[in-house]
Design a protein around this motif. Structure first.
Motif, PDB file in Angstrom:
ATOM      1  N   UNK A 232     -52.827  -7.250  59.817  1.00  0.00           N
ATOM      2  CA  UNK A 232     -54.005  -7.525  59.501  1.00  0.00           C
ATOM      3  C   UNK A 232     -54.006  -7.010  58.090  1.00  0.00           C
ATOM      4  N   UNK A 233     -53.307  -6.489  57.403  1.00  0.00           N
ATOM      5  CA  UNK A 233     -53.372  -5.658  56.290  1.00  0.00           C
ATOM      6  C   UNK A 233     -54.408  -6.196  55.168  1.00  0.00           C
ATOM      7  N   UNK A 234     -54.539  -7.209  55.188  1.00  0.00           N
ATOM      8  CA  UNK A 234     -55.423  -7.656  53.938  1.00  0.00           C
ATOM      9  C   UNK A 234     -56.716  -7.700  54.584  1.00  0.00           C
ATOM     10  N   UNK A 235     -57.024  -7.606  55.766  1.00  0.00           N
ATOM     11  CA  UNK A 235     -58.437  -7.471  56.513  1.00  0.00           C
ATOM     12  C   UNK A 235     -58.873  -6.014  56.333  1.00  0.00           C
ATOM     13  N   UNK A 236     -57.883  -5.137  56.465  1.00  0.00           N
ATOM     14  CA  UNK A 236     -58.250  -3.654  56.716  1.00  0.00           C
ATOM     15  C   UNK A 236     -59.196  -3.159  55.373  1.00  0.00           C
ATOM     16  N   UNK A 237     -59.919  -2.190  55.719  1.00  0.00           N
ATOM     17  CA  UNK A 237     -60.810  -1.681  54.838  1.00  0.00           C
ATOM     18  C   UNK A 237     -59.904  -0.757  53.868  1.00  0.00           C
ATOM     19  N   UNK A 238     -60.276  -0.563  52.625  1.00  0.00           N
ATOM     20  CA  UNK A 238     -59.608  -0.148  51.496  1.00  0.00           C
ATOM     21  C   UNK A 238     -58.983   1.362  51.794  1.00  0.00           C
ATOM     22  N   UNK A 239     -59.997   2.066  52.208  1.00  0.00           N
ATOM     23  CA  UNK A 239     -59.339   3.295  52.923  1.00  0.00           C
ATOM     24  C   UNK A 239     -58.241   3.491  53.864  1.00  0.00           C
ATOM     25  N   UNK A 240     -58.263   2.285  54.613  1.00  0.00           N
ATOM     26  CA  UNK A 240     -57.003   2.413  55.617  1.00  0.00           C
ATOM     27  C   UNK A 240     -55.792   2.029  54.942  1.00  0.00           C
ATOM     28  N   UNK A 241     -56.073   0.895  54.144  1.00  0.00           N
ATOM     29  CA  UNK A 241     -54.849   0.785  53.023  1.00  0.00           C
ATOM     30  C   UNK A 241     -54.277   2.014  52.317  1.00  0.00           C
ATOM     31  N   UNK A 242     -55.284   2.384  51.791  1.00  0.00           N
ATOM     32  CA  UNK A 242     -54.816   3.510  51.074  1.00  0.00           C
ATOM     33  C   UNK A 242     -53.938   4.697  51.626  1.00  0.00           C
ATOM     34  N   UNK A 243     -54.593   5.000  52.882  1.00  0.00           N
ATOM     35  CA  UNK A 243     -53.945   6.020  53.903  1.00  0.00           C
ATOM     36  C   UNK A 243     -52.781   5.358  54.236  1.00  0.00           C
ATOM     37  N   UNK A 244     -52.479   4.414  54.745  1.00  0.00           N
ATOM     38  CA  UNK A 244     -51.200   3.727  55.207  1.00  0.00           C
ATOM     39  C   UNK A 244     -50.053   3.832  53.869  1.00  0.00           C
ATOM     40  N   UNK A 245     -50.797   3.535  52.746  1.00  0.00           N
ATOM     41  CA  UNK A 245     -49.680   3.403  51.777  1.00  0.00           C
ATOM     42  C   UNK A 245     -49.333   4.825  51.437  1.00  0.00           C
ATOM     43  N   UNK A 246     -50.056   5.878  51.406  1.00  0.00           N
ATOM     44  CA  UNK A 246     -49.692   7.336  51.363  1.00  0.00           C
ATOM     45  C   UNK A 246     -48.542   7.665  52.407  1.00  0.00           C
ATOM     46  N   UNK A 247     -48.766   7.114  53.740  1.00  0.00           N
ATOM     47  CA  UNK A 247     -47.976   7.455  54.684  1.00  0.00           C
ATOM     48  C   UNK A 247     -46.660   6.764  54.471  1.00  0.00           C
ATOM     49  N   UNK A 248     -46.672   5.636  53.918  1.00  0.00           N
ATOM     50  CA  UNK A 248     -45.109   4.973  53.516  1.00  0.00           C
ATOM     51  C   UNK A 248     -44.612   5.749  52.135  1.00  0.00           C
ATOM     52  N   UNK A 249     -45.409   6.221  51.362  1.00  0.00           N
ATOM     53  CA  UNK A 249     -44.954   6.907  50.291  1.00  0.00           C
ATOM     54  C   UNK A 249     -44.326   8.174  50.641  1.00  0.00           C
ATOM     55  N   UNK A 250     -44.709   8.791  51.746  1.00  0.00           N
ATOM     56  CA  UNK A 250     -44.002  10.042  52.297  1.00  0.00           C
ATOM     57  C   UNK A 250     -42.923   9.558  53.333  1.00  0.00           C
ATOM     58  N   UNK A 251     -42.736   8.300  53.510  1.00  0.00           N
ATOM     59  CA  UNK A 251     -41.560   8.048  54.399  1.00  0.00           C
ATOM     60  C   UNK A 251     -41.747   8.413  55.930  1.00  0.00           C
ATOM     61  N   UNK A 252     -42.942   8.030  56.102  1.00  0.00           N
ATOM     62  CA  UNK A 252     -43.381   8.244  57.616  1.00  0.00           C
ATOM     63  C   UNK A 252     -43.127   7.014  58.534  1.00  0.00           C
ATOM     64  N   UNK A 253     -42.925   7.070  59.652  1.00  0.00           N
ATOM     65  CA  UNK A 253     -42.277   6.067  60.531  1.00  0.00           C
ATOM     66  C   UNK A 253     -43.513   5.204  61.133  1.00  0.00           C
ATOM     67  N   UNK A 254     -43.404   3.776  60.913  1.00  0.00           N
ATOM     68  CA  UNK A 254     -44.244   2.849  61.697  1.00  0.00           C
ATOM     69  C   UNK A 254     -43.865   2.594  62.769  1.00  0.00           C
ATOM     70  N   UNK A 255     -44.445   2.744  63.915  1.00  0.00           N
ATOM     71  CA  UNK A 255     -44.151   2.341  65.141  1.00  0.00           C
ATOM     72  C   UNK A 255     -45.722   1.625  66.018  1.00  0.00           C
ATOM     73  N   UNK A 256     -45.239   0.539  66.147  1.00  0.00           N
ATOM     74  CA  UNK A 256     -46.163  -0.261  66.779  1.00  0.00           C
ATOM     75  C   UNK A 256     -45.871  -1.147  68.131  1.00  0.00           C
ATOM     76  N   UNK A 257     -46.038  -0.753  69.259  1.00  0.00           N
ATOM     77  CA  UNK A 257     -45.471  -1.505  70.468  1.00  0.00           C
ATOM     78  C   UNK A 257     -46.523  -2.713  70.920  1.00  0.00           C
ATOM     79  N   UNK A 258     -47.814  -2.561  70.239  1.00  0.00           N
ATOM     80  CA  UNK A 258     -48.523  -3.613  70.938  1.00  0.00           C
ATOM     81  C   UNK A 258     -49.136  -3.286  72.177  1.00  0.00           C
ATOM     82  N   UNK A 259     -48.974  -2.102  72.702  1.00  0.00           N
ATOM     83  CA  UNK A 259     -49.472  -1.605  73.920  1.00  0.00           C
ATOM     84  C   UNK A 259     -50.135  -0.416  73.573  1.00  0.00           C
TER      85      UNK A 259
END
Ligand SMILES: O=P(O)(O)OC[C@H]1O[C@](O)(COP(=O)(O)O)[C@@H](O)[C@@H]1O
Ligand SMILES: [Mg+2]
Ligand SMILES: [Mg+2]
Length: 336
Positions: free
Chosen positions: A221-248
């Motif tokens: 849903x990236x392109x649906x997300x509010x800009x601040x959420x995209x900014x936050x997630x981009x920073x997470x990735x810049x820091x090399x954090x791990x994306x973990x999403x089970x869907x539960x």
């Protein structure tokens, strides 16, 4: 509601759920045992659903029902099975006068008009994962009724607000099955021993790490997300954090509770208010995370401060380690 994260009296790992509940009850001189019994009833239903989950592939309780629930979502057979099991256990247990379920339009009156409590429940969370053997869960929220004992429950009993919950928790049907709950005095986790048919205390006092390196969200849903959420997630990735999403939700939430992390379900085009329901997902998980030292926010305020008006209303959910939720809110800027 008494939000205190310290446990009253610590109990040893290996204590049975029954012994734990009895000892907890003994600490409160005016406790009369109804809430204790209600927790037992939920644990019993969890054991039954656990059995159905473990053999779903063999008993054809997999696949869709070919019908939708009140949410307009395709009901899975296990959604319906879990719903039946929890409503039956709460009805037979006698302590809940009514149940509000994700799978039911309206309140289910159990006939226990003398019951002092009502229960809001997501009987089966993670429905999209049922048929593919990925962890799923149950989420529950308990209120003391505000309507007179002896009369049928009404909407008012369920729309009291998140800070009026007296207990909340979840069951995770994962690599092991766990019951995790709070009654306002910290968070305890119990692991189910299949061969003995019993829950044993495995996590006497759960507190979430202040920070972490895991973010959980559906980036589809990236392109649906509010800009601040995209900014936050981009920073997470810049820091090399791990994306973990089970869907539960329960599975992602539980992992982040133990290791630190943040789960995000922001508004999307498909769900402008977010997908997750306040009464049986947001409120119980928000209550529990605050008891564990974490935070649960909507983006415009704490989840627990939502004033509910509808049984199935939805809200955005940002929940997990307090420092991570704070960083997300900083990206959001002043409360809208
Ligand atoms: O498929 P999406 O949109 O990422 O949503 C996944 C989320 O939806 C849910 O399945 C909603 O819960 P239900 O399965 O109880 O409807 C969460 O468990 C999960 O985190
Ligand atoms: Mg759910
Ligand atoms: Mg569900």
């Amino acid at each position: 509601m008494n939000i205190s994260t310290e446990n009253t009296i610590a109990q040893p790992v290996g204590t049975t759920l029954e012994r734990y509940i009895m000892r907890k009850q003994a600490e409160f001189q005016f406790a009369t045992g109804e809430l204790s019994q209600l927790l037992r009833d939920i644990a019993l239903a969890g054991k039954i659903v656990n059995r159905e989950v473990n053999r779903a592939g063999l008993t054809s309780i997999i696949g869709a029902m070919g019908q939708q629930n009140v949410q307009g979502e395709a009901q899975q057979k296990l959604d319906v099975e879990a719903n039946i099991r929890f409503i039956r256990a709460l009805t037979n247990g006698g302590e809940a006068c009514a149940v509000l379920s994700e799978e039911e339009d309206d309140i289910i009156h159990t006939g226990n008009c003398q019951g002092k409590y009502v229960v809001a429940i997501d009987p089966l969370d993670g429905s999209s994962n049922i048929d593919v053997n990925i962890s799923i869960g149950t989420i529950f929220s308990i209120y003391r009724r505000v309507t007179p004992v002896g009369e049928p429950a009404t909407a008012a009993d369920f729309l009291q607000g998140g800070r009026r919950q007296v207990a909340a928790g979840y069951i995770l049907y994962g690599s092991s099955t766990m019951l995790v709950y709070t009654t306002g005095h910290g968070v305890a986790g119990f692991t189910y021993e299949q061969s003995l048919g019993e829950f044993f205390l495995s996590h006497p006092s759960i507190t979430i790490p202040a920070s972490g390196t895991v973010f959980s969200c559906n980036e589809g849903y990236w392109f649906d997300y509010p800009e601040y959420v995209r900014q936050y997630l981009t920073e997470c990735k810049r820091q090399g954090q791990s994306g973990r999403y089970v869907g539960s939700l329960v599975a992602d939430y539980h992992r982040n509770l133990l290791t630190g992390g943040i789960y995000l379900y922001p508004p999307t085009g498909k769900n402008p208010q977010g997908k997750l329901r306040v009464l049986y997902e947001g409120f119980p998980l928000a209550y529990l995370i605050e008891q564990a030292g974490g935070r649960a926010e909507t983006g415009t305020g704490p989840v627990l401060d939502i004033e509910p008006t509808d049984f199935h209303q939805r809200s955005p959910l940002f929940v997990g380690s307090p420092e991570l939720v704070a960083s997300l809110l900083a990206a959001a800027g002043p409360v809208a």
